[in-house]
Design an enzyme around this catalytic site. Sequence first.
Site, PDB file in Angstrom:
ATOM      1  N   SER A   1      59.424  32.965   4.209  1.00 49.25           N
ATOM      2  CA  SER A   1      59.421  34.426   4.103  1.00 49.25           C
ATOM      3  C   SER A   1      60.466  34.841   3.075  1.00 49.25           C
ATOM      4  O   SER A   1      61.377  34.047   2.771  1.00 49.25           O
ATOM      5  CB  SER A   1      59.794  35.015   5.474  1.00 49.25           C
ATOM      6  OG  SER A   1      60.015  36.404   5.378  1.00 49.25           O
TER       7      SER A   1
ATOM      8  N   TYR B   1      65.198  36.581  12.965  1.00 51.40           N
ATOM      9  CA  TYR B   1      64.105  36.113  12.104  1.00 51.40           C
ATOM     10  C   TYR B   1      64.667  35.450  10.845  1.00 51.40           C
ATOM     11  O   TYR B   1      64.257  34.339  10.473  1.00 51.40           O
ATOM     12  CB  TYR B   1      63.204  37.299  11.740  1.00 51.40           C
ATOM     13  CG  TYR B   1      61.956  36.929  10.966  1.00 51.40           C
ATOM     14  CD1 TYR B   1      60.974  36.126  11.539  1.00 51.40           C
ATOM     15  CD2 TYR B   1      61.754  37.401   9.670  1.00 51.40           C
ATOM     16  CE1 TYR B   1      59.819  35.789  10.819  1.00 51.40           C
ATOM     17  CE2 TYR B   1      60.604  37.083   8.958  1.00 51.40           C
ATOM     18  CZ  TYR B   1      59.639  36.280   9.538  1.00 51.40           C
ATOM     19  OH  TYR B   1      58.505  35.949   8.837  1.00 51.40           O
TER      20      TYR B   1
END
Length: 233
Positions: free
Chosen positions: A134, A147
């Site tokens: 990501s 995250y």
Amino acid sequence: MSPVDRERPTALVTGATRGIGLAIARELQGDYHLLIGGRSEESTAAACAELESAEPFVADLLDDESLAAAAAALPDLDVLVHSAGISIKGSVAEVTRDQWRKAFEANLFAVADLTARALPGLRRRRGQVVAINSGSGFFTAPGNAIYSGTKFALRAFTDVLREEEREYGVRVSSVHPGKVDTDMQAEIVEHDGTTYQPELYLRPESVARAVRTVVDATEDATVEVVSVRPSRK
Ligand SMILES: NC(=O)c1ccc[n+]([C@@H]2O[C@H](COP(=O)([O-])OP(=O)(O)OC[C@H]3O[C@@H](n4cnc5c(N)ncnc54)[C@H](OP(=O)(O)O)[C@@H]3O)[C@@H](O)[C@H]2O)c1
């Protein structure tokens, strides 16, 4: 159920029941026999039904016994794509230890465990490992400690794995999408209380095209890191 052509090279895509993983499976279906990763018989079977040559790989990645049982029957892989992942948002002040644990289990420990189990076959096939990371694997933001923590750690994992596996001919790639129009992004937007604007996000198919470029690299080349960001904004 989809027909099974075992003459083809084999690719396992985790998280392939929806979102980016399903788009990757669709992108690879012309050339690969696919193992479709997901938590339930129903959702994996539904994805398999639309693909040229596919079978389910049912495992709850949060449950190490479930993963071990599924991996016990794993064939030698030419490609292993780790797309399954979860996003847990919240400030450090408000998130719980269980949330930290759950996110690291899904986004890192399961990836490491499955990779290790697949490595003997990947080495035999001189295969490729592709981790869907990501932008959060490079950058942090308030509310994103969990995250980003998992994705920074995933980047460290893939960087180490790439060097360890060079001598065995296993190539390791890390793909870093920006915002993508999937269920996960819808949940993030709902949590943040902002507006869902899919026209500003990447399409899952666009991330899948980047993965296709990675797996199509000639054997003398590793596409090590790819950042795919929306053209707008
Ligand atoms: N969407 C974005 O904006 C974005 C941006 C950058 C990176 N990413 C990364 O891209 C990857 C895919 O994201 P996505 O947006 O496609 O997510 P998604 O739409 O939420 O789909 C998640 C997939 O992971 C599977 N999964 C979740 N928990 C699992 C578990 N415990 N065991 C087995 N499978 C599990 C789901 O299977 P079930 O159907 O069985 O639930 C589903 O196939 C993730 O690693 C994510 O971090 C996403």
